[in-house]
Scaffold this motif. Sequence first.
Motif, PDB file in Angstrom:
ATOM      1  N   GLU A   1       0.807  -1.107  -0.144  1.00  0.00           N
ATOM      2  CA  GLU A   1       0.018  -0.010  -0.099  1.00  0.00           C
ATOM      3  C   GLU A   1       0.844   1.354   0.118  1.00  0.00           C
ATOM      4  N   PRO A   2       1.029   1.964  -1.170  1.00  0.00           N
ATOM      5  CA  PRO A   2       1.567   3.236  -1.292  1.00  0.00           C
ATOM      6  C   PRO A   2       1.367   4.138  -0.415  1.00  0.00           C
ATOM      7  N   ARG A   3       0.017   4.460  -0.050  1.00  0.00           N
ATOM      8  CA  ARG A   3      -0.462   5.554   0.678  1.00  0.00           C
ATOM      9  C   ARG A   3      -0.207   5.643   2.025  1.00  0.00           C
ATOM     10  N   LEU A   4       0.493   4.214   2.607  1.00  0.00           N
ATOM     11  CA  LEU A   4       1.143   4.234   3.819  1.00  0.00           C
ATOM     12  C   LEU A   4       2.453   5.266   3.998  1.00  0.00           C
ATOM     13  N   ILE A   5       3.120   5.164   2.917  1.00  0.00           N
ATOM     14  CA  ILE A   5       4.443   5.659   2.551  1.00  0.00           C
ATOM     15  C   ILE A   5       4.058   7.405   2.515  1.00  0.00           C
ATOM     16  N   GLU A   6       3.147   7.657   1.749  1.00  0.00           N
ATOM     17  CA  GLU A   6       2.611   9.045   1.581  1.00  0.00           C
ATOM     18  C   GLU A   6       2.202   9.685   2.685  1.00  0.00           C
ATOM     19  N   TYR A   7       1.724   8.755   3.819  1.00  0.00           N
ATOM     20  CA  TYR A   7       1.280   9.828   5.079  1.00  0.00           C
ATOM     21  C   TYR A   7       2.498  10.462   5.714  1.00  0.00           C
ATOM     22  N   CYS A   8       3.698   9.701   5.618  1.00  0.00           N
ATOM     23  CA  CYS A   8       4.922  10.363   6.130  1.00  0.00           C
ATOM     24  C   CYS A   8       5.491  11.453   5.451  1.00  0.00           C
ATOM     25  N   GLU A   9       4.904  12.631   5.798  1.00  0.00           N
ATOM     26  CA  GLU A   9       5.344  13.727   5.181  1.00  0.00           C
ATOM     27  C   GLU A   9       6.852  14.042   5.309  1.00  0.00           C
ATOM     28  N   ARG A  10       7.234  13.592   6.337  1.00  0.00           N
ATOM     29  CA  ARG A  10       8.753  13.814   6.558  1.00  0.00           C
ATOM     30  C   ARG A  10       9.642  12.550   6.601  1.00  0.00           C
ATOM     31  N   ARG A  11       8.811  11.551   5.884  1.00  0.00           N
ATOM     32  CA  ARG A  11       9.621  10.292   5.550  1.00  0.00           C
ATOM     33  C   ARG A  11       9.950   9.562   6.910  1.00  0.00           C
ATOM     34  N   MET A  12       9.310   9.583   7.986  1.00  0.00           N
ATOM     35  CA  MET A  12       9.657   8.996   9.221  1.00  0.00           C
ATOM     36  C   MET A  12       8.789   7.987   9.620  1.00  0.00           C
ATOM     37  N   LEU A  13       9.227   6.842  10.296  1.00  0.00           N
ATOM     38  CA  LEU A  13       8.477   6.043  11.120  1.00  0.00           C
ATOM     39  C   LEU A  13       9.103   5.720  12.354  1.00  0.00           C
ATOM     40  N   ARG A  14       8.119   5.264  13.342  1.00  0.00           N
ATOM     41  CA  ARG A  14       8.725   4.902  14.771  1.00  0.00           C
ATOM     42  C   ARG A  14       8.201   3.795  14.976  1.00  0.00           C
ATOM     43  N   PHE A  15       9.089   2.666  15.718  1.00  0.00           N
ATOM     44  CA  PHE A  15       8.550   1.447  15.997  1.00  0.00           C
ATOM     45  C   PHE A  15       8.754   1.423  17.930  1.00  0.00           C
ATOM     46  N   GLU A  16       7.487   1.404  18.268  1.00  0.00           N
ATOM     47  CA  GLU A  16       7.345   1.312  19.720  1.00  0.00           C
ATOM     48  C   GLU A  16       5.922   0.707  20.127  1.00  0.00           C
ATOM     49  N   GLU A  17       5.786  -0.074  21.159  1.00  0.00           N
ATOM     50  CA  GLU A  17       4.695  -0.511  21.634  1.00  0.00           C
ATOM     51  C   GLU A  17       4.084  -1.716  20.678  1.00  0.00           C
TER      52      GLU A  17
END
Length: 819
Positions: A664-680
Amino acid sequence: MKTGSSSFRELFGDGHRVEVPVIQRDYAQGREDEHSREVRRRFLDALGQSLSAEAMETGTLDLDFVYGRWKDADRTLEPLDGQQRLTTLFLLHWYLASLDRKFDEFRSWITLPSGGSCFTYRTRPAAREFFDALVRQPAPLDTICARSTALSDWVTDSVWFVRSWRRDPTVRGCLTMLDAIHGRFAASSGGWLRLVSTESPVISFRLLLLENFNLSDDLYVKMNARGKALTPFEVLKAEVERFVGEAFGGEPCPHEPGMTWRDYVSRQFDIEWTDFLWKHRGTTTDIDPRFMHLIRALAIVHCVNRRDDASLPRQVDQLLATPEPGLPFYAELGCLDRAFIEHMVTILETLAKCKEAPSFLGRTSYMDEEGVFRRVLLARGANQEDGLTLIDWVMFYAWSSFLLRFSKDLGSDPVRAWFNDWIRVVRNLANNSDIDRNERLVAALRGLGQLSQSCGPDFLSRVADGALDESGGFNQQQQREERLKARLILRSSDWRPLIEKAETHPFFRGDIEFLLRFSGLFDRAAQTERCDWSDDEDNKLRQSFAEWYDRACAVFPEGATAWPARFPNSLWERALLATGDYLLPRGRNWSLLDDKDRDASWKRLLRADTRVPDREARRDVVRRVLAQIDPKDVVGSLGTVVAAGVQGVDTTPVPGFRSRLVAEPRLIEYCERRMLRFEEDSAFLLAQTQRNGHHVDLYVYDLYLRLDARRAELAPFGGPALVDQTGTYSKSQIVLRASASGPTLTVEKHGAAMRLNLQLPKADPAVTAHLTEWTTEGETSLSRSVHPDSAAAAVLDVVAAVRTPSIEHPDASSGGTQG
């Protein structure tokens, strides 16, 4: 009023006054800008030297002309030109009278019968009141020195000082000058008697009165508006000429043996060097600052060449902070000597031979000589247009150091080839080393100072033999890369065009280690530490290198304005994620990479930076994708990689995160600053860079997009509404409602599972019986935890259960909204 040679003391007596007229500016020698500090320092040094016991036999310090108008009615001199010098002399007399305990004597001739000061500023109440107060009160300098406090602090803390005086620029300037006088004269003694001597004054000026020449008040105003002191460059030029005369004596100058060094330097300043800089004046007609900026830059070159490692950091720091220093500044730094003059003259002579902009290299692939030279002349900050960067200083040093060694042979083809090799290697090193503060600049310059001894016919051979390892100051990985490239070019001239084409790619900018790795060159060369393979193998290696370069250019096109190319639907990123985990850490986040961010850039991934965890494995993801790319159909190639799905195990750092991003490419598009975080036990897509801004759980958003695509199947529920998050403790939610009073289904993630909560308007055994795996929490509330992969099916089970005839509900096909 006596005219001709006079001293400050001789201006007063018999009720004479000096009153600075309203037309004059504020007291500028006390300003805090760099130019004023330099003027103040030079003037006080000159005054101090003239007042020293050793200087008594050397004659009087002549402060040049002081022009004024004498008003006989009130016995007042109004200075037209000389206000700054006279104000400083007044403050010096006040200070030395306090220091030598001669204040009563000072007060006897500087005070009016009314008690005010004979030296004052007209129509400036604060300045006038300040001078009146000063002549009534000596400074307790013994106490001030014992407490190590500033003289200005004692003045402003005194009961007689009015706080509002601080708003007057002349008063502020006087306070600054008093601190400077205190710093220069606190340890002196006996200066008062030498200062006020009328028989043999050590400090004098020539007083001229306008009325003695039948000049009108109109001319008085015009002279005041047009009057100009010597520019800082004119002062510097005079100081340089004097120093050259002292350092070289009558020695003939090798550039023109019929002239002494002093005469030659003086003539060249006025003629050829000025003519050359005039061509580079830009939109200004004032080339004096450009002269000073250039000399400052040559001083940095000289400091590096002196190889005084202990002093170099201080010298570079202070020279970078002072664009237009005077000669005493250079002397204090310890970089003023014969060699500095010789180097300066050599460079200026070399430049003066250029008809237009300097262009000794013959091409701009690795250095824009004209651009760097222009920025040196402008001396703007790095954050300004045409500002000097620290890398510019590295390149200017490398360029200048070569000119110093080969200034007489720059027109020959062999020397030009050596010059290009030298600049090519230095540019590659500088571009790919973190030269982001002065300490790293000093380390780079120190390394180049040592390396510059090798620039010349054997430079590439020295690099191939490890000369860069001895110099230091640059990225070690880049140093190893340059050694291998030097060996390849020496191995066969066919390597040079391939290497230089790749190096000058505007994105790679000299850092092509990944191509050398991917094509097998690094591993092959490491076997013997030499490039001693056969010609057939050399041909195959060159072909491999060229093919990998073509693949890389398909993703990082040469003519692009941003890299990598903007492929539709994030095909490049999804192809990488289908192959492996390539993300780089960025603080607490992980980045999809963006070259606007140095710490999480594509360059850092391609370089396999030592600060990157699993660096070779992450870079190898790029290699595996590039290996499958057809440069003639890069979009189709990437689409094939994506269509093949995720390769290998997809459980780290959280299960299935790569699979969802690939699908799903729209998941990447949500990241305006191209950042993810892995927690919880989850992954969060960040709209910005923090969880206190908008963000959403990856699994929740992925489920929302899948449900949104199946709206028609969700009746009697409307379309899903997404509630994304702000704050660490809120939850991403999907909400489905049948109507305002109908059933509501809420989905959110708890730990590794998805939790579904169904609220019914009233108890309904039929729904409960259909949802047998659900936990009943009261007659109208049910809940269930499911694996994220099963969440969509669980939602459709709820839809089927709510469709039972026992539930009455209105049509809710209008759908939900995204929050």
